[in-house]
Design an enzyme around this catalytic site. Structure first.
Site, PDB file in Angstrom:
ATOM      1  CG  HIS A   1      -1.905   1.121   1.217  1.00 59.67           C
ATOM      2  ND1 HIS A   1      -3.251   0.916   1.407  1.00 59.67           N
ATOM      3  CD2 HIS A   1      -1.776   2.467   1.026  1.00 59.67           C
ATOM      4  CE1 HIS A   1      -3.897   2.066   1.339  1.00 59.67           C
ATOM      5  NE2 HIS A   1      -3.015   3.032   1.115  1.00 59.67           N
TER       6      HIS A   1
ATOM      7  CE  LYS B   1      -7.902   2.251  -0.821  1.00 61.69           C
ATOM      8  NZ  LYS B   1      -6.778   3.059  -0.409  1.00 61.69           N
TER       9      LYS B   1
ATOM     10  CG  HIS C   1      -5.081   2.232   5.731  1.00 62.62           C
ATOM     11  ND1 HIS C   1      -6.418   2.242   5.993  1.00 62.62           N
ATOM     12  CD2 HIS C   1      -4.914   2.876   4.561  1.00 62.62           C
ATOM     13  CE1 HIS C   1      -7.037   2.893   5.021  1.00 62.62           C
ATOM     14  NE2 HIS C   1      -6.152   3.284   4.134  1.00 62.62           N
TER      15      HIS C   1
HETATM   16  O1  DOR Z   1      -3.656   9.502   5.597  1.00 62.60           O
HETATM   17  C1  DOR Z   1      -3.966   9.190   4.471  1.00 62.60           C
HETATM   18  N1  DOR Z   1      -3.367   9.728   3.396  1.00 62.60           N
HETATM   19  N2  DOR Z   1      -4.951   8.314   4.308  1.00 62.60           N
HETATM   20  C2  DOR Z   1      -5.462   8.039   3.092  1.00 62.60           C
HETATM   21  O2  DOR Z   1      -6.356   7.255   3.004  1.00 62.60           O
HETATM   22  C3  DOR Z   1      -4.956   8.737   1.889  1.00 62.60           C
HETATM   23  C4  DOR Z   1      -3.596   9.221   2.090  1.00 62.60           C
HETATM   24  C5  DOR Z   1      -3.134  10.210   1.039  1.00 62.60           C
HETATM   25  O3  DOR Z   1      -3.307   9.947  -0.155  1.00 62.60           O
HETATM   26  O4  DOR Z   1      -2.581  11.241   1.413  1.00 62.60           O
HETATM   27 ZN    ZN Z   2      -3.449   5.013   1.498  1.00 59.99          ZN
END
Ligand code: DOR
Ligand code: ZN
Length: 347
Positions: A13, A99, A174
């Site tokens: 991821h 996704k 996550h």
């Molecule tokens: O903290 C995060 N950042 N969670 C996510 O789901 C997306 C990611 C991002 O693309 O910055």
């Molecule tokens: Zn992510």
């Protein structure tokens, strides 16, 4: 000096961004990992196989000479993704998964799914062909407390989804709670979960230590200590359904140190070393290889990596900031020491 060698890990991821930002961060992942599942939440998002292949080419063009890093591409599910796109994906060797972001749930998720009923035909095609669905497992509901959004997602979305599509392969991305750990453990082998370094290292106190700390803000947000401990226990258990996914998500410093700071933590600079720290603290370094190098590859039906990497117990200082296109990023544990160092990479 204490040293361990493991098969080269993969990151299941990862956010690589695009353009100059991509060029800044890609080297960090390519130094450690053989492969990475690349998230499609660009602006605009990567919604077709054709766009994913274009993005893949831009990544390949940025790789350092001699690197054998392989980006494993994904597409972004929208209300308009049709089963035909799944067939194109299934036939393509470079695109591996879809996704799912509930609309508006996180960074660049505005075009995510508004109601899961709208994509049933597409999910059916995925279940039939074995294409994995990667879930951002939180409801985006202003009435639900932000610390409960993962648990409510399990009840309201994930449980009925798995009832309806019994063969659908799912990665619960996550995970951050004890409830998610239990749910995955009790689930079928078609269900797996990734765990980030920040959710293994920190609890939600990190967000508020002597003031508000935007560089510890990500989504799903850090949870209580009991949840962190449950995640560590799952990661070090060797259980085949848990594997490494950093969710390294760089944002320029000014976008995080802001009245409305972006969600995302950059960990790619020291990812495998930080995981090693967690496993060492738990007295389970011998389980690191399963979590980092075997379980994910097995779930995705990919060959395990043949090359080895070596980590040495050697303190080094994580820089205060790193270049990020025209701007800079503050990496996880900036200005602190890391106990492990990658001394021989897989290239
Ligand atoms: O903290 C995060 N950042 N969670 C996510 O789901 C997306 C990611 C991002 O693309 O910055
Ligand atoms: Zn992510």
């Amino acid at each position: 000096m204490k040293e361990i060698s493991i098969s080269q890990p993969d990151d299941f991821h990862l956010h690589l961004r695009d353009g100059p930002a991509l060029a800044s961060v890609l080297v960090d992942s390519a130094r450690q990992f053989a492969r990475a599942i690349v998230m499609p939440n660009l602006e605009p998002p990567v919604v077709t196989v054709e766009q994913a292949l274009g993005y893949r080419q831009r990544i390949m063009d940025c790789l350092p000479e001699g690197s054998s890093f392989e980006p494993l591409m994904t597409i972004y599910l929208t209300d308009n993704t049709r089963p035909d796109e799944i067939r194109r994906l299934y036939e393509n060797e470079y695109v591996h998964a879809v996704k799912y972001y509930p609309a508006g749930v996180t960074t660049n998720a505005e075009q995510g799914v508004t109601n899961i009923d709208k994509v049933y035909a597409t999910l059916e095609a995925m279940a039939e062909s074995g294409v994995p669905l990667l879930l951002h497992g939180e409801v985006n509901d202003a009435d639900v407390d932000i610390f409960d959004r993962e648990q409510v997602f399990i009840e309201k979305i994930l449980t009925p989804l798995m009832e309806r599509f019994k063969d659908l392969r799912i990665v619960f991305e996550h995970i951050t709670t004890e409830q998610a750990v239990q749910f995955v453990k009790q689930g079928p082998a078609t269900l797996a979960a990734t765990i980030t370094p920040q959710h293994l290292l920190y609890n939600r106190n990190a967000l508020f230590e002597n003031g508000i700390r935007p560089h510890y803000y990500c989504l799903p947000v850090l949870k209580r200590e009991a949840h962190r401990q449950a995640l560590v226990a799952a990661a070090v258990s060797g259980h085949a359904q848990f594997f490494l996914g950093t969710d390294s998500a760089p944002h320029a410093r000014h976008a995080k140190e802001n009245a409305c700071g972006c969600a995302g933590i950059y960990s790619a600079h020291a990812a495998i070393e930080l995981y090693a720290e967690v496993f060492e603290q738990a007295g389970s370094l011998d389980q690191l290889e399963k979590f980092a190098s075997f379980n994910g590859a097995d779930f995705y039906g990919l060959a395990r990596n043949k090359r080895k990497i070596t980590l040495q117990q050697q303190a080094w200082l994580i820089p205060d900031s790193l270049a990020f296109g025209e701007s800079e990023i503050i990496p996880l544990k900036a200005g602190e020491t890391c106990r492990w160092k990658l001394v021989a990479d897989g290239n």
